[in-house]
Design an enzyme around this catalytic site. Sequence first.
Site, PDB file in Angstrom:
ATOM      1  N   HIS A  14       0.724  -1.394   0.011  1.00  0.00           N
ATOM      2  CA  HIS A  14       0.020  -0.084  -0.089  1.00  0.00           C
ATOM      3  C   HIS A  14       0.764   1.240  -0.014  1.00  0.00           C
ATOM      4  CE1 HIS A  14       0.911   0.910   4.273  1.00  0.00           C
ATOM      5  NE2 HIS A  14       0.804  -0.221   4.352  1.00  0.00           N
ATOM      6  N   GLU A  87      -2.122  -7.148   7.369  1.00  0.00           N
ATOM      7  CA  GLU A  87      -0.848  -6.979   7.934  1.00  0.00           C
ATOM      8  C   GLU A  87      -0.869  -7.969   9.315  1.00  0.00           C
ATOM      9  OE1 GLU A  87       2.249  -7.188   8.323  1.00  0.00           O
ATOM     10  OE2 GLU A  87       2.626  -4.717   7.563  1.00  0.00           O
TER      11      GLU A  87
END
Length: 216
Positions: A14, A87
């Site tokens: 990202h 994550e």
Amino acid sequence: MNDNSACRICLVRHGETAWNTERRLQGHIDVPLNGTGLAQAEAAARHLAGQGFAALYSSDLQRAHQTAAAIGRPHGLDAEPEHRLRERHYGLFQGLTYEEAEHRHPELYRRFKARETTLAFPEGGESLRDFADRVRAALTDIALRHRGEQVLVVTHGGVLDITHRLATGTALASPRNFPIPNAALNWIEYQSSAWRLLAWADESHLQETLDELPDA
């Protein structure tokens, strides 16, 4: 693609967030992109516009989903959310800077830096081994679903750490010796139950990048 059974995957971390610039552990906390991150996502989209992709998968956290939305637009692809691409959950470390985590929880931080594979963070955190297992399962499922195709995956730094090790056979406990910049492009291939690294950390489309992750 020349081989009709191989799946080629382009993984993108990202774009930048405010917490990245503060070296603050995000984990499952849902932090949006900052202005630089939005620009990075658009730059990645332009760079990949000439490629052909069969599908786009993204972590369901907004920093990844925002990046995926920009990248998918030139291809007419909407991101399919995949929670296993999130994550690692850092438990009580989440929301702390690396320096704060080390100061407040020195022994736990030492074990984190040592990459103890069975260390699960208190307050709902994951062990490195469990995290690696879910990342491997997610990527394998995607690859098997798209044999002979090329797909995009937008995810997080920790997931890319696991991905590089998966594709190179590097042990989970080994110190990191490869970069993981925001919005860089990383290519792997899956064929005959084996992963292969094709290219890593292509930043040629970016003016500035950040890799704030610890080297451990």
